[in-house]
Scaffold this active site. Structure first.
Site, PDB file in Angstrom:
ATOM      1  N   SER A   1     100.473 133.538  41.918  1.00 66.01           N
ATOM      2  CA  SER A   1     101.439 132.444  42.127  1.00 66.01           C
ATOM      3  C   SER A   1     101.453 131.471  40.969  1.00 66.01           C
ATOM      4  O   SER A   1     100.413 130.936  40.598  1.00 66.01           O
ATOM      5  CB  SER A   1     101.041 131.621  43.355  1.00 66.01           C
ATOM      6  OG  SER A   1     101.278 132.316  44.510  1.00 66.01           O
TER       7      SER A   1
ATOM      8  N   HIS B   1     107.642 134.672  42.502  1.00 62.03           N
ATOM      9  CA  HIS B   1     107.100 135.997  42.187  1.00 62.03           C
ATOM     10  C   HIS B   1     108.248 136.864  41.674  1.00 62.03           C
ATOM     11  O   HIS B   1     109.015 137.419  42.462  1.00 62.03           O
ATOM     12  CB  HIS B   1     106.481 136.638  43.434  1.00 62.03           C
ATOM     13  CG  HIS B   1     105.181 136.026  43.836  1.00 62.03           C
ATOM     14  ND1 HIS B   1     103.971 136.658  43.671  1.00 62.03           N
ATOM     15  CD2 HIS B   1     104.902 134.830  44.365  1.00 62.03           C
ATOM     16  CE1 HIS B   1     103.006 135.871  44.090  1.00 62.03           C
ATOM     17  NE2 HIS B   1     103.544 134.753  44.532  1.00 62.03           N
TER      18      HIS B   1
ATOM     19  N   HIS C   1     102.465 140.477  49.112  1.00 53.77           N
ATOM     20  CA  HIS C   1     101.344 140.023  49.934  1.00 53.77           C
ATOM     21  C   HIS C   1     101.439 140.671  51.316  1.00 53.77           C
ATOM     22  O   HIS C   1     102.542 140.976  51.791  1.00 53.77           O
ATOM     23  CB  HIS C   1     101.380 138.499  50.091  1.00 53.77           C
ATOM     24  CG  HIS C   1     101.162 137.767  48.802  1.00 53.77           C
ATOM     25  ND1 HIS C   1     102.175 137.555  47.899  1.00 53.77           N
ATOM     26  CD2 HIS C   1     100.045 137.202  48.282  1.00 53.77           C
ATOM     27  CE1 HIS C   1     101.687 136.883  46.860  1.00 53.77           C
ATOM     28  NE2 HIS C   1     100.402 136.660  47.067  1.00 53.77           N
TER      29      HIS C   1
ATOM     30  N   TYR D   1     101.157 139.265  54.104  1.00 54.57           N
ATOM     31  CA  TYR D   1     101.897 138.428  55.067  1.00 54.57           C
ATOM     32  C   TYR D   1     103.408 138.650  55.007  1.00 54.57           C
ATOM     33  O   TYR D   1     104.141 138.195  55.874  1.00 54.57           O
ATOM     34  CB  TYR D   1     101.568 136.938  54.886  1.00 54.57           C
ATOM     35  CG  TYR D   1     101.873 136.365  53.512  1.00 54.57           C
ATOM     36  CD1 TYR D   1     103.181 136.133  53.093  1.00 54.57           C
ATOM     37  CD2 TYR D   1     100.834 136.055  52.643  1.00 54.57           C
ATOM     38  CE1 TYR D   1     103.447 135.620  51.840  1.00 54.57           C
ATOM     39  CE2 TYR D   1     101.095 135.528  51.388  1.00 54.57           C
ATOM     40  CZ  TYR D   1     102.404 135.314  50.996  1.00 54.57           C
ATOM     41  OH  TYR D   1     102.666 134.808  49.754  1.00 54.57           O
ATOM     42  N   GLU D   2     103.881 139.348  53.967  1.00 54.63           N
ATOM     43  CA  GLU D   2     105.315 139.622  53.899  1.00 54.63           C
ATOM     44  C   GLU D   2     105.708 140.716  54.887  1.00 54.63           C
ATOM     45  O   GLU D   2     106.899 140.939  55.114  1.00 54.63           O
ATOM     46  CB  GLU D   2     105.712 140.000  52.474  1.00 54.63           C
ATOM     47  CG  GLU D   2     105.607 138.805  51.539  1.00 54.63           C
ATOM     48  CD  GLU D   2     105.866 139.159  50.091  1.00 54.63           C
ATOM     49  OE1 GLU D   2     107.033 139.331  49.729  1.00 54.63           O
ATOM     50  OE2 GLU D   2     104.897 139.267  49.323  1.00 54.63           O
TER      51      GLU D   2
ATOM     52  N   ALA E   1      95.975 132.327  43.072  1.00 60.33           N
ATOM     53  CA  ALA E   1      95.827 130.904  43.370  1.00 60.33           C
ATOM     54  C   ALA E   1      94.972 130.806  44.625  1.00 60.33           C
ATOM     55  O   ALA E   1      95.064 131.660  45.511  1.00 60.33           O
ATOM     56  CB  ALA E   1      97.197 130.298  43.619  1.00 60.33           C
TER      57      ALA E   1
ATOM     58  N   MET F   1      95.156 134.477  49.614  1.00 57.49           N
ATOM     59  CA  MET F   1      95.868 135.457  50.446  1.00 57.49           C
ATOM     60  C   MET F   1      96.114 136.774  49.704  1.00 57.49           C
ATOM     61  O   MET F   1      97.074 137.499  50.007  1.00 57.49           O
ATOM     62  CB  MET F   1      97.209 134.861  50.907  1.00 57.49           C
ATOM     63  CG  MET F   1      97.071 133.520  51.615  1.00 57.49           C
ATOM     64  SD  MET F   1      98.662 132.800  52.028  1.00 57.49           S
ATOM     65  CE  MET F   1      98.177 131.116  52.480  1.00 57.49           C
ATOM     66  N   SER F   2      95.273 137.079  48.722  1.00 57.49           N
ATOM     67  CA  SER F   2      95.522 138.294  47.923  1.00 57.49           C
ATOM     68  C   SER F   2      94.211 138.808  47.331  1.00 57.49           C
ATOM     69  O   SER F   2      93.129 138.386  47.729  1.00 57.49           O
ATOM     70  CB  SER F   2      96.495 137.964  46.782  1.00 57.49           C
ATOM     71  OG  SER F   2      95.886 137.073  45.872  1.00 57.49           O
TER      72      SER F   2
ATOM     73  N   ASN G   1      94.151 123.743  44.856  1.00 56.28           N
ATOM     74  CA  ASN G   1      94.000 122.604  45.761  1.00 56.28           C
ATOM     75  C   ASN G   1      92.630 122.720  46.401  1.00 56.28           C
ATOM     76  O   ASN G   1      91.999 123.782  46.338  1.00 56.28           O
ATOM     77  CB  ASN G   1      95.084 122.661  46.856  1.00 56.28           C
ATOM     78  CG  ASN G   1      95.078 124.000  47.582  1.00 56.28           C
ATOM     79  OD1 ASN G   1      95.685 124.977  47.125  1.00 56.28           O
ATOM     80  ND2 ASN G   1      94.359 124.070  48.680  1.00 56.28           N
TER      81      ASN G   1
ATOM     82  N   HIS H   1     103.228 124.961  49.483  1.00 61.83           N
ATOM     83  CA  HIS H   1     103.349 126.008  48.467  1.00 61.83           C
ATOM     84  C   HIS H   1     103.767 125.384  47.129  1.00 61.83           C
ATOM     85  O   HIS H   1     103.319 125.821  46.064  1.00 61.83           O
ATOM     86  CB  HIS H   1     104.372 127.059  48.930  1.00 61.83           C
ATOM     87  CG  HIS H   1     104.522 128.209  47.973  1.00 61.83           C
ATOM     88  ND1 HIS H   1     103.488 129.064  47.650  1.00 61.83           N
ATOM     89  CD2 HIS H   1     105.590 128.635  47.259  1.00 61.83           C
ATOM     90  CE1 HIS H   1     103.914 129.964  46.777  1.00 61.83           C
ATOM     91  NE2 HIS H   1     105.191 129.721  46.527  1.00 61.83           N
TER      92      HIS H   1
HETATM   93  N1  HPA Z   1      94.473 128.650  51.141  1.00 62.43           N
HETATM   94  C1  HPA Z   1      94.927 129.909  51.010  1.00 62.43           C
HETATM   95  N2  HPA Z   1      95.596 130.321  49.942  1.00 62.43           N
HETATM   96  C2  HPA Z   1      95.822 129.439  48.958  1.00 62.43           C
HETATM   97  C3  HPA Z   1      95.391 128.118  49.040  1.00 62.43           C
HETATM   98  C4  HPA Z   1      94.672 127.686  50.192  1.00 62.43           C
HETATM   99  O1  HPA Z   1      94.259 126.523  50.338  1.00 62.43           O
HETATM  100  N3  HPA Z   1      95.776 127.511  47.891  1.00 62.43           N
HETATM  101  C5  HPA Z   1      96.417 128.441  47.145  1.00 62.43           C
HETATM  102  N4  HPA Z   1      96.458 129.608  47.790  1.00 62.43           N
END
Ligand code: HPA
Length: 276
Positions: free
Chosen positions: A31, A62, A84, A86-87, A114, A212-213, A236, A248
């Site tokens: 990301s 993406h 991903h 989740y898609e 990320a 998530m990847s 973050n 996001h």
């Molecule tokens: N959680 C899950 N996936 C993420 C996060 C998070 O805080 N930040 C960036 N991708």
């Protein structure tokens, strides 16, 4: 034939009709990090939608293409955009691109993503090199009939992130004076960010950053004998650690801000990996 292997081979043939390029290093851009593709001396681009049966990402940010070319003479293939879990794709589709790049010749897989930081020593904007992972929260991509043509039924995962590649990343960061954290990454399915209670649980399990990847791709690549390394951009602090709600947009902004330093590390690491 195993339907997962059949689809993989049909994607392989579809790519081979467009290019005979043989990459040494495969790179997956997470990301907000897609701009790295500008570093490549491009010889071919193949949009994912031109590859029959290939999973196409629906996430904003993406782009969705393979970029083939050279970084200082090192032949690379770069995925600009990834799908991903989740898609809604089957997990075998999520790892198809990593496997495909292996079949195209890549011996090394460099994954980026990320993440949210859980380790209290981390701050937003840090980089974390993955030393290990926890895959228990996402389906294992090797479930189903084993693809004997590419790997064994019960592959070892005791050093998923190759120690030699990890040393290269750490020495590049050191040489460039860029701070590099190390730690354990957990892949959750998303798409919702985690709850504070989930983050407390992950912290107790020894997880330093969550996303998530990456983990499923790392497992599939190890299964077929590729050497893997990964860097996360800690965009973050995870839920309950940072006080503001997660978005996001915030993740993408943080990744874009980190992009110049990130570019340096990835570029130089690839050059050194190319010399192995
Ligand atoms: N959680 C899950 N996936 C993420 C996060 C998070 O805080 N930040 C960036 N991708």
């Amino acid at each position: 034939m195993n339907p997962v292997y059949e689809k993989l081979m049909s994607c392989y043939e579809s790519v081979r009709r467009k290019t005979d390029f043989e990459p040494k290093v495969a790179l997956v851009l997470g990301s907000g990090l897609g701009k790295f593709a500008d570093e490549i001396e491009v010889t071919a681009r193949i949009p994912y939608n031109e590859i029959e049966g290939f999973p196409i990402s629906t996430v904003p940010g993406h782009a969705g293409q393979f970029v083939f070319g050279y970084i200082e003479g090192v032949p690379v293939v770069c995925m600009q955009g990834r799908v991903h879990y989740y898609e809604g794709y089957p997990i075998t589709d999520v790892v198809l691109p990593a496997r495909l790049m292996g079949l195209l010749g890549a011996k090394y897989l460099f994954l980026t993503n990320a993440s949210g930081g859980i380790n209290r020593d981390f701050k937003a904007g840090d980089f974390m090199m993955l030393t290990d992972h926890i895959s228990l929260f996402a389906p294992n991509p090797l479930i189903g009939p084993n693809i004997d043509e590419i790997g064994t039924r019960f592959p070892d995962m005791s050093s998923v992130y190759d120690p030699i590649l990890c040393d290269i990343i750490l020495s590049v960061a050191d040489d460039y004076g860029i701070e590099m954290q190390s730690g354990v990454y957990a892949q959750l399915t998303g798409p919702s960010f985690e709850s504070p209670a989930e983050i407390r649980m992950l912290g107790k399990l020894g997880v330093d950053a969550v996303g998530m990847s990456t983990v499923v791709e790392a497992i599939a690549a190890n299964h077929m004998g590729m050497k893997v390394c990964a860097i996360s951009c800690v965009c973050n602090l995870a839920a309950g650690i940072q006080e503001t709600p997660l978005t996001h947009d915030e993740v993408q902004e943080a990744a874009a801000k980190a992009a110049p330093l990130f570019k340096q590390i990835v570029r130089e690491s690839i050059i050194r990996i190319g010399a192995l």
